[in-house]
Design an enzyme around this catalytic site. Structure first.
Site, PDB file in Angstrom:
ATOM      1  N   ASP A 255       1.027  -4.627   4.456  1.00  0.00           N
ATOM      2  CA  ASP A 255       1.270  -5.144   3.271  1.00  0.00           C
ATOM      3  C   ASP A 255       0.922  -6.660   2.712  1.00  0.00           C
ATOM      4  O   ASP A 255       0.412  -6.956   1.821  1.00  0.00           O
ATOM      5  CB  ASP A 255       2.607  -5.174   3.087  1.00  0.00           C
ATOM      6  CG  ASP A 255       3.169  -3.687   2.380  1.00  0.00           C
ATOM      7  OD1 ASP A 255       2.867  -3.054   2.190  1.00  0.00           O
ATOM      8  OD2 ASP A 255       4.619  -3.413   2.712  1.00  0.00           O
TER       9      ASP A 255
ATOM     10  N   ASP B  11       8.706   2.008   4.508  1.00  0.00           N
ATOM     11  CA  ASP B  11       8.647   2.300   3.313  1.00  0.00           C
ATOM     12  C   ASP B  11       9.673   3.437   3.211  1.00  0.00           C
ATOM     13  O   ASP B  11      10.393   3.643   2.165  1.00  0.00           O
ATOM     14  CB  ASP B  11       7.547   2.865   2.672  1.00  0.00           C
ATOM     15  CG  ASP B  11       6.550   1.695   2.180  1.00  0.00           C
ATOM     16  OD1 ASP B  11       7.490   0.571   1.706  1.00  0.00           O
ATOM     17  OD2 ASP B  11       5.426   1.696   1.942  1.00  0.00           O
TER      18      ASP B  11
ATOM     19  N   ASP C 296      -1.749  -0.205  -4.643  1.00  0.00           N
ATOM     20  CA  ASP C 296      -1.124   0.492  -3.729  1.00  0.00           C
ATOM     21  C   ASP C 296      -1.927   1.705  -3.339  1.00  0.00           C
ATOM     22  O   ASP C 296      -2.009   2.087  -2.203  1.00  0.00           O
ATOM     23  CB  ASP C 296       0.406   0.548  -3.941  1.00  0.00           C
ATOM     24  CG  ASP C 296       1.407  -0.560  -3.508  1.00  0.00           C
ATOM     25  OD1 ASP C 296       0.582  -1.516  -2.639  1.00  0.00           O
ATOM     26  OD2 ASP C 296       2.387  -0.369  -3.683  1.00  0.00           O
TER      27      ASP C 296
ATOM     28  N   TRP D  48       1.033  -1.070  -0.022  1.00  0.00           N
ATOM     29  CA  TRP D  48      -0.181   0.291   0.023  1.00  0.00           C
ATOM     30  C   TRP D  48       0.803   1.129  -0.106  1.00  0.00           C
ATOM     31  O   TRP D  48       2.019   1.306   0.460  1.00  0.00           O
ATOM     32  CB  TRP D  48      -0.916  -0.001   1.195  1.00  0.00           C
ATOM     33  CG  TRP D  48      -1.714  -1.268   1.515  1.00  0.00           C
ATOM     34  CD1 TRP D  48      -1.651  -2.155   2.512  1.00  0.00           C
ATOM     35  CD2 TRP D  48      -2.574  -1.883   0.767  1.00  0.00           C
ATOM     36  NE1 TRP D  48      -2.416  -3.060   2.407  1.00  0.00           N
ATOM     37  CE2 TRP D  48      -3.142  -3.072   1.431  1.00  0.00           C
ATOM     38  CE3 TRP D  48      -3.630  -1.236  -0.441  1.00  0.00           C
ATOM     39  CZ2 TRP D  48      -4.440  -3.762   0.896  1.00  0.00           C
ATOM     40  CZ3 TRP D  48      -4.785  -2.058  -0.735  1.00  0.00           C
ATOM     41  CH2 TRP D  48      -4.909  -3.139  -0.156  1.00  0.00           C
TER      42      TRP D  48
ATOM     43  N   HIS E  58       8.883  -6.663   2.066  1.00  0.00           N
ATOM     44  CA  HIS E  58       7.593  -6.363   1.916  1.00  0.00           C
ATOM     45  C   HIS E  58       6.566  -6.915   1.323  1.00  0.00           C
ATOM     46  O   HIS E  58       5.343  -6.904   1.193  1.00  0.00           O
ATOM     47  CB  HIS E  58       7.682  -5.018   1.399  1.00  0.00           C
ATOM     48  CG  HIS E  58       8.476  -3.727   2.051  1.00  0.00           C
ATOM     49  ND1 HIS E  58       7.534  -2.723   2.542  1.00  0.00           N
ATOM     50  CD2 HIS E  58       9.822  -3.846   2.396  1.00  0.00           C
ATOM     51  CE1 HIS E  58       8.536  -1.980   3.252  1.00  0.00           C
ATOM     52  NE2 HIS E  58       9.597  -2.529   3.165  1.00  0.00           N
TER      53      HIS E  58
ATOM     54  N   HIS F  96      -1.316   2.663   4.421  1.00  0.00           N
ATOM     55  CA  HIS F  96      -0.643   2.076   5.548  1.00  0.00           C
ATOM     56  C   HIS F  96      -1.104   2.925   6.852  1.00  0.00           C
ATOM     57  O   HIS F  96      -1.437   2.177   7.982  1.00  0.00           O
ATOM     58  CB  HIS F  96       0.713   2.128   5.603  1.00  0.00           C
ATOM     59  CG  HIS F  96       1.298   1.045   4.484  1.00  0.00           C
ATOM     60  ND1 HIS F  96       1.502  -0.118   5.275  1.00  0.00           N
ATOM     61  CD2 HIS F  96       1.758   0.900   3.535  1.00  0.00           C
ATOM     62  CE1 HIS F  96       1.931  -0.904   4.331  1.00  0.00           C
ATOM     63  NE2 HIS F  96       2.311  -0.381   3.307  1.00  0.00           N
TER      64      HIS F  96
ATOM     65  N   HIS G  63       0.153  -2.901  -9.889  1.00  0.00           N
ATOM     66  CA  HIS G  63       0.544  -2.761  -8.427  1.00  0.00           C
ATOM     67  C   HIS G  63       0.229  -1.369  -7.834  1.00  0.00           C
ATOM     68  O   HIS G  63      -0.153  -1.176  -6.950  1.00  0.00           O
ATOM     69  CB  HIS G  63       2.305  -3.017  -8.427  1.00  0.00           C
ATOM     70  CG  HIS G  63       2.607  -3.366  -6.824  1.00  0.00           C
ATOM     71  ND1 HIS G  63       2.724  -4.444  -6.213  1.00  0.00           N
ATOM     72  CD2 HIS G  63       2.789  -2.561  -6.041  1.00  0.00           C
ATOM     73  CE1 HIS G  63       3.020  -4.434  -5.005  1.00  0.00           C
ATOM     74  NE2 HIS G  63       2.977  -3.084  -4.626  1.00  0.00           N
TER      75      HIS G  63
ATOM     76  N   HIS H  75       1.185  -8.150  -3.084  1.00  0.00           N
ATOM     77  CA  HIS H  75       2.255  -8.152  -2.146  1.00  0.00           C
ATOM     78  C   HIS H  75       2.415  -9.652  -1.978  1.00  0.00           C
ATOM     79  O   HIS H  75       3.323 -10.323  -1.351  1.00  0.00           O
ATOM     80  CB  HIS H  75       2.145  -7.322  -0.888  1.00  0.00           C
ATOM     81  CG  HIS H  75       2.539  -6.082  -1.257  1.00  0.00           C
ATOM     82  ND1 HIS H  75       3.912  -5.379  -0.604  1.00  0.00           N
ATOM     83  CD2 HIS H  75       2.127  -5.077  -1.920  1.00  0.00           C
ATOM     84  CE1 HIS H  75       3.926  -4.408  -1.127  1.00  0.00           C
ATOM     85  NE2 HIS H  75       3.042  -3.811  -1.713  1.00  0.00           N
TER      86      HIS H  75
ATOM     87  N   HIS I  32       3.850  -1.873   9.896  1.00  0.00           N
ATOM     88  CA  HIS I  32       3.834  -1.958   7.989  1.00  0.00           C
ATOM     89  C   HIS I  32       3.572  -3.339   7.475  1.00  0.00           C
ATOM     90  O   HIS I  32       2.831  -3.539   6.326  1.00  0.00           O
ATOM     91  CB  HIS I  32       5.245  -1.390   7.878  1.00  0.00           C
ATOM     92  CG  HIS I  32       5.474  -1.255   6.171  1.00  0.00           C
ATOM     93  ND1 HIS I  32       4.828   0.176   5.691  1.00  0.00           N
ATOM     94  CD2 HIS I  32       5.533  -1.929   5.358  1.00  0.00           C
ATOM     95  CE1 HIS I  32       5.002   0.017   4.351  1.00  0.00           C
ATOM     96  NE2 HIS I  32       5.450  -1.238   3.880  1.00  0.00           N
TER      97      HIS I  32
ATOM     98  N   ARG J  14      13.320   2.154   3.389  1.00  0.00           N
ATOM     99  CA  ARG J  14      13.301   0.981   2.200  1.00  0.00           C
ATOM    100  C   ARG J  14      14.664   1.190   1.004  1.00  0.00           C
ATOM    101  O   ARG J  14      15.389   0.595   0.971  1.00  0.00           O
ATOM    102  CB  ARG J  14      12.413   0.614   1.605  1.00  0.00           C
ATOM    103  CG  ARG J  14      12.203  -0.694   0.778  1.00  0.00           C
ATOM    104  CD  ARG J  14      10.850  -1.096   0.348  1.00  0.00           C
ATOM    105  NE  ARG J  14      10.296   0.021  -0.307  1.00  0.00           N
ATOM    106  CZ  ARG J  14       9.938  -0.251  -1.655  1.00  0.00           C
ATOM    107  NH1 ARG J  14      10.401  -1.284  -2.151  1.00  0.00           N
ATOM    108  NH2 ARG J  14       9.315   0.658  -2.238  1.00  0.00           N
TER     109      ARG J  14
END
Ligand code: DCM
Ligand code: DCM
Ligand code: ZN
Ligand code: ZN
Length: 282
Positions: free
Chosen positions: A122, A47, A155, A1, A62, A6, A151, A128, A118, A50
């Site tokens: 996900d 995120d 998200d 997401w 993730h 999130h 995707h 995911h 998180h 990351r």
């Protein structure tokens, strides 16, 4: 997401009455002023770090690339899809242990909490838990007239249309609406099934041939949640035609109830999971 999804997961989990006393107390003191003592603002940290070289190791945590045959046949397998535990299934097991480990520093336990905040979000995103084209990142898609990928549409693309049209462009308003549905509305009957798997110690059954790798023992519940989300890869997710605008057509109408339910589910599961860890509740 994306960030909105999130944060909404975190705000659902923070709803009055979902978190048990010890879980709430740990969340508030661990997150502190930096995160307004809330799983909402803390949910996007994973995120944010990351892309940093120091957190490059976290990028593969993730998601799980389920090597199924969606949309014909959907499945997630611990041994096939996460053999070294370096995927979202192993990550949730790892941080479940670490968040409760009193030998770790407060910084490390806060990091574990932010990862759980998180990743429990996900794992509810159908793409995911799907391998095809790197979770749909390699599938061209159209959203509100713009070119993007499948995707990204899941998200954030569809959520970007939902929030202003139904929730005053506010994630807290969205979270409050989802909480009401869980407590007394359209999710009431099914919500208890969402948290039916809540043992933070039950490991993946032996016949799944799971391996202890990186010191992590895979847990049953993350696998159950991944299978639940992965099923949408055999219904709505890939059910569109080329050129269709996914955010302004019947695709949006089919997908948005799934997105809302998955966000609500993740928030409710996050609270139940923390309760199981800190209060021994089920
Ligand atoms: N780390 C982790 N899970 C583990 C072990 C370590 O997430 N099971 C993280 C914590 C630190 C980084 O990896 O951010 C380096 O940890 P260490 O110095 O303990 O190797
Ligand atoms: N992602 C995924 N499955 C993959 C690769 C990536 O679900 N096999 C997710 C992680 C991010 C998004 O897709 O949410 C974009 O990833 P990236 O920035 O690595 O392209
Ligand atoms: Zn994503
Ligand atoms: Zn993520």
């Amino acid at each position: 997401w994306g960030a909105d999804g999130h944060e909404t997961v975190g705000f659902v989990a923070m709803s009055a009455s979902f978190l048990a006393p010890k879980a709430l107390s740990f969340v508030r003191s661990s997150l502190g002023c930096t995160y307004d003592e809330s799983l909402g603002p803390a949910a996007t940290w994973a995120d944010e770090v990351r892309p940093e070289p120091a957190y490059a190791w976290s990028a593969n945590l993730h998601f799980v690339d389920a090597l199924d045959n969606a949309p014909t046949s959907c499945s997630v397998s611990q041994s096939r899809d996460c053999p070294d535990n370096q995927c979202i299934l192993g990550a949730i097991a790892n941080y479940t242990t670490r968040v409760a480990d009193t030998h770790l520093s407060a910084v490390q336990r806060q990091e574990a909490l932010k990862f759980l905040d998180h990743f429990i979000g996900d794992i509810a995103q159908p793409l995911h838990v799907e391998n095809i084209a790197a979770g749909g990142n390699g599938i061209d898609a159209k959203c509100n007239g713009s070119s993007t990928n499948l995707h990204s549409v899941w998200d954030s693309g569809m959520i970007n249309r939902l929030l202003p049209s139904k929730y005053n462009n506010s994630v807290t308003t969205w979270a409050a609406a989802l909480v009401t549905r869980i407590k007394s509305g359209s999710y009431k009957c099914e919500a208890s099934n969402w948290i039916a798997c809540s043992s933070t110690t039950e490991t993946v059954s032996k016949n799944h041939d799971s391996h202890v790798n990186h010191g992590i023992i895979p847990l049953e519940c993350p696998l159950v949640w991944a299978k639940d989300s992965n099923m949408f890869g055999c219904s709505v997710v890939f059910n569109f035609t080329s050129g269709q605008d996914l955010c302004t057509s019947s695709y949006y109408d089919e997908a948005i109830p799934v997105i809302e339910m998955q966000i609500a589910k993740a928030g409710y599961r996050l609270a139940a999971w923390l309760n199981s860890i800190f209060d021994g509740a089920t």
